[in-house]
Design an enzyme around this catalytic site. Structure first.
Site, PDB file in Angstrom:
ATOM      1  N   MET A  21       0.874  -0.924   0.734  1.00  0.00           N
ATOM      2  CA  MET A  21      -0.432   0.140  -0.307  1.00  0.00           C
ATOM      3  C   MET A  21       0.888   1.082   0.224  1.00  0.00           C
ATOM      4  O   MET A  21       0.937   1.754   1.034  1.00  0.00           O
ATOM      5  CB  MET A  21      -0.503   0.113   1.749  1.00  0.00           C
ATOM      6  CG  MET A  21      -1.785  -1.342   0.907  1.00  0.00           C
ATOM      7  SD  MET A  21      -3.107  -1.198  -0.601  1.00  0.00           S
ATOM      8  CE  MET A  21      -3.960   0.786  -0.151  1.00  0.00           C
ATOM      9  N   HIS A 138       5.159   4.786   2.043  1.00  0.00           N
ATOM     10  CA  HIS A 138       3.855   4.387   2.416  1.00  0.00           C
ATOM     11  C   HIS A 138       2.127   4.899   2.855  1.00  0.00           C
ATOM     12  O   HIS A 138       2.465   5.948   3.423  1.00  0.00           O
ATOM     13  CB  HIS A 138       3.687   3.472   3.867  1.00  0.00           C
ATOM     14  CG  HIS A 138       3.048   1.890   4.116  1.00  0.00           C
ATOM     15  ND1 HIS A 138       1.982   1.764   4.390  1.00  0.00           N
ATOM     16  CD2 HIS A 138       3.710   0.802   3.297  1.00  0.00           C
ATOM     17  CE1 HIS A 138       1.290   1.000   4.432  1.00  0.00           C
ATOM     18  NE2 HIS A 138       2.593  -0.340   3.497  1.00  0.00           N
ATOM     19  N   HIS A 139       1.429   4.047   2.351  1.00  0.00           N
ATOM     20  CA  HIS A 139      -0.120   5.112   2.279  1.00  0.00           C
ATOM     21  C   HIS A 139      -0.739   5.387   3.532  1.00  0.00           C
ATOM     22  O   HIS A 139      -1.533   6.027   4.180  1.00  0.00           O
ATOM     23  CB  HIS A 139      -1.108   4.191   1.419  1.00  0.00           C
ATOM     24  CG  HIS A 139      -2.142   5.084   1.141  1.00  0.00           C
ATOM     25  ND1 HIS A 139      -2.423   6.201   1.862  1.00  0.00           N
ATOM     26  CD2 HIS A 139      -2.606   4.972   0.327  1.00  0.00           C
ATOM     27  CE1 HIS A 139      -3.271   6.961   0.907  1.00  0.00           C
ATOM     28  NE2 HIS A 139      -3.849   5.553   0.167  1.00  0.00           N
ATOM     29  N   SER A 140       0.052   4.890   4.930  1.00  0.00           N
ATOM     30  CA  SER A 140      -0.657   4.829   5.725  1.00  0.00           C
ATOM     31  C   SER A 140       0.505   6.184   6.878  1.00  0.00           C
ATOM     32  O   SER A 140      -0.633   6.714   7.745  1.00  0.00           O
ATOM     33  CB  SER A 140       0.317   3.939   7.020  1.00  0.00           C
ATOM     34  OG  SER A 140       1.303   3.507   6.858  1.00  0.00           O
ATOM     35  N   ASN A 310      -3.826   9.337   7.151  1.00  0.00           N
ATOM     36  CA  ASN A 310      -5.246   9.813   6.515  1.00  0.00           C
ATOM     37  C   ASN A 310      -6.988   9.846   6.557  1.00  0.00           C
ATOM     38  O   ASN A 310      -6.936   9.164   8.276  1.00  0.00           O
ATOM     39  CB  ASN A 310      -5.243   8.070   5.653  1.00  0.00           C
ATOM     40  CG  ASN A 310      -4.222   7.916   4.611  1.00  0.00           C
ATOM     41  OD1 ASN A 310      -4.278   7.605   4.230  1.00  0.00           O
ATOM     42  ND2 ASN A 310      -3.294   7.372   5.757  1.00  0.00           N
TER      43      ASN A 310
END
Length: 499
Positions: A21, A138-140, A310
Site C-alpha cells: 500500500m 507508504h499510504h499509512s 489519512n
C-alpha cells in the site's frame, strides 16, 4: 512514541508482497538554469537539512507485543539517509519508455521493513537533460492531499531557496522503546476496547439507517453500494507493475467544467469512461457493463490540510463506459457523481471506517484482511474496478535543489480486485495523470493514456460546436518545455491525432 489512529492501521494490515500500500510521485526537474549544473551531492545536502524538520520521514513503525493495540510510530535511532536516497541511471537512450520502466520497477518492489517507510530515487542519464525523481511513501503515512503537501515542503518557491551546501545540525533521536514500554503505553487503550466496540456497533447501526434513508430519498438517486462491481480487471494481482503518464490542459478541463456544470473530478471521470470504453473495445472486452470507480474523498478541513495520516472517505461512482458519445458519458458521470457525493455526505463511510478500525483487535483485523486477500474473497466482493483520485496542486512553479519542477505524475496503490489506479494532480496549467496497474491485469497502459487525451480532444471539439476549430494539442506541453536544441525530450504522452 505515537499511536496509529483512524484508518491508517488498515493500510498496514492490508500489505502483501504483491499489493504493498504505497503511493509515489514521479517528477521531472529541469537543471538547465542551475549555476554549475546538476549535482547529486546538492540533492543529498538539501534532503539532509530537510529531514529533521519532517518527522514522518524519520519515523518507523513498531508493533505492540501480543497485538494489544495498533502499531506505534517511533523515531528511528538508526536512520541513515543512504538507506532511503538512491542514485540510478537510465539505460540508453534514456527516453520516455526507459523512465516509465524505472518507475514501474520501483513500484513493483515493496519498501524495506523496519525502516521509515519512504524512499527516493534520483534518476540520471535522461536524454533530454532532465533529472527524474521517484519519491515513494507508504499510504499509512499520508493520503494524497497530505502527500502533496509533504512533497511541497521539500520544494522551494525560488531556485535560490534550496541553495544548501552545508548539512544542518545533527538530529538526536531517542532509543527505541522496549517491549515493556510498548505494552504499558498500549494498556489503557486495550482496556477501553469494549467501549470502542460499542461505539463501532452504534456507528454501524447509524450507517445502516442513513443508507436506508438514502434508498428511499428520490433526490439522491440510486444507492451505490460498495460491493460486487463488474468482473473487469478481476484477475488476481501479481507483484509486477506497469505505469503510464499523460498531461491534460487545465484550460480545456476548466472550460468543460463551466460549459456543462461539472466539476474537475467529473471531467476526469468522464474522460476515464471514454478511455476505458476505447481500451476495452480494442482488447475485445465487454464495454456495456458500467465499471465502478472508487473515488477517495478528503475529509480534511482547511485548518488541518497539512496534517499527516489519512483523513478519507470514498464514493463509488458508476462510470459511463456503456454510453456511446463523449458528451453523453460526461453528462451521465456528472449526474452519477452528484448523486454519489450526496450519498457519501448523508451516509458517512469515513466515520464508519474509523470506528471499525478502532474497534477491531489488531491481530484479528490483520489476520482477517490477509485471509480475505489470499483466499480471493475480497476480490470477489470488490468495491470497484479502478481507483480514480484527483489531488489539487499549486498553480505556481516549484524548485528542488535549484532545479525547476516541470512535471509531477502521482501514482496510487493497486489492491486485489482493483488492479487499476488513475491519479491526477494539478500543477501550474496542467493536470498530470499517473496510472499504476497490475502488469498482467491491464494491458497496454500507454494506449489507455492516449485514449484519455483523445477523449478530452473530442469533448472540447463537441463542446465548442461543429463550426469551431480547436487548436491541436499535439506535442509537448508548456509545463515541460525544453530548449529547442535539446535532443530526445520526453514528449507529451498520448498526444491526439488532429481531427
Amino acid at each position: 512514541m505515537q499511536r496509529m489512529t483512524g484508518i491508517d492501521p488498515m493500510f498496514i494490515y492490508s500489505d502483501t508482497p504483491e499489493t504493498p500500500m504505497e503511493i509515489a510521485y514521479a517528477c521531472l526537474f529541469d537543471p538547465s538554469s542551475l549555476p554549475g549544473g546538476y549535482a547529486f551531492e546538492r540533492v543529498a545536502a538539501v534532503l539532509q537539512t530537510r529531514i529533521p524538520t519532517l518527522p514522518p520521514f524519520r519515523r518507523r513503525l513498531m508493533p505492540v507485543p501480543l497485538g494489544l493495540d495498533h502499531p506505534r510510530w517511533v523515531d528511528d535511532p538508526d536512520f541513515d539517509l543512504a538507506n532511503h536516497l538512491h542514485r540510478v541511471a537510465l539505460p540508453a537512450p534514456g527516453g520516455e519508455a526507459e523512465f516509465r520502466a524505472k518507475v514501474a520497477e520501483v513500484m513493483s518492489r515493496p519498501l524495506t521493513p523496519e525502516q521509515p517507510p519512504w524512499e527516493m530515487h534520483v534518476v540520471e542519464g535522461m536524454a533530454d537533460g532532465m533529472v527524474g525523481l521517484i519519491a515513494k511513501v507508504h499510504h499509512s503515512v499520508v493520503d494524497g492531499v497530505a502527500g502533496a503537501d509533504m512533497l511541497a515542503k521539500l520544494l522551494d518557491l525560488t531556485p535560490e531557496g534550496s541553495a544548501v551546501t552545508e548539512p544542518g545540525p545533527p538530529w538526536m533521536p531517542a532509543r527505541l522503546p522496549s517491549r515493556a514500554q510498548l505494552m504499558t503505553d498500549a494498556l489503557p487503550t486495550f482496556l477501553r476496547s469494549p467501549i470502542r466496540g460499542l461505539r463501532a456497533a452504534r456507528e454501524v447501526g447509524r450507517t445502516a439507517v442513513r443508507l436506508a434513508r438514502c434508498a428511499v430519498d428520490d433526490r439522491l438517486g440510486p444507492v451505490s453500494i460498495p460491493l460486487g462491481a463488474p468482473d473487469t480487471f478481476e484477475s488476481p494481482v501479481g507483484g509486477d507493475r506497469a505505469v503510464a503518464f499523460a498531461e491534460l490542459s487545465m484550460t480545456e478541463v476548466r472550460a468543460l467544467k463551466a460549459r456543462f456544470g461539472s466539476t474537475i473530478n467529473d471531467v476526469v471521470l468522464g474522460m476515464c469512461s471514454g478511455a476505458l470504453r476505447s481500451h476495452l473495445a480494442a482488447h475485445g472486452q465487454d464495454v456495456e457493463s458500467p465499471l465502478v470507480a472508487v473515488v477517495p474523498v478528503s475529509l480534511r478541513e482547511d485548518t488541518d490540510g497539512a496534517a499527516v495520516g489519512n483523513q478519507l472517505s470514498a464514493m463509488f461512482v458508476p462510470l459511463a463506459n456503456d454510453k456511446k458519445t463523449p458528451l453523453e458519458r460526461l453528462r451521465t458521470v456528472t449526474a452519477a457523481s452528484a448523486s454519489c457525493k450526496g450519498q457519501e455526505r448523508a451516509v458517512g463511510y469515513g466515520p464508519l471506517g474509523t470506528r471499525m478500525t478502532e474497534a477491531l483487535p489488531p491481530a484479528f483485523a490483520k489476520t482477517m484482511i490477509q485471509l480475505g486477500v489470499r483466499s480471493g474473497v475480497l476480490r470477489k466482493l470488490r468495491a470497484g474496478n479502478l481507483m480514480v483520485s484527483n489531488v489539487p496542486g499549486p498553480d505556481f512553479p516549484l524548485y528542488f535543489a535549484g532545479m525547476e519542477l516541470r512535471a509531477v505524475y502521482p501514482l496510487g496503490p493497486v489492491i486485489d480486485g482493483v488492479a487499476l489506479n488513475v491519479t491526477v494532480q494539478s500543477y501550474r496549467e496542467w493536470l498530470f495523470v499517473g496510472i499504476n496497474a497490475c502488469a498482467s491485469a491491464v494491458p497496454d497502459l500507454p494506449g489507455l493514456t492516449r485514449a484519455m487525451v483523445d477523449e478530452l480532444s473530442v469533448l472540447c471539439r463537441m463542446a465548442a460546436g461543429a463550426g469551431e476549430q480547436r487548436q491541436p494539442t499535439r506535442g509537448q506541453p508548456p509545463a515541460v518545455h525544453r530548449p529547442a536544441s535539446t535532443p530526445g525530450a520526453i514528449r507529451r504522452v498520448g498526444a491526439p491525432t488532429p481531427i
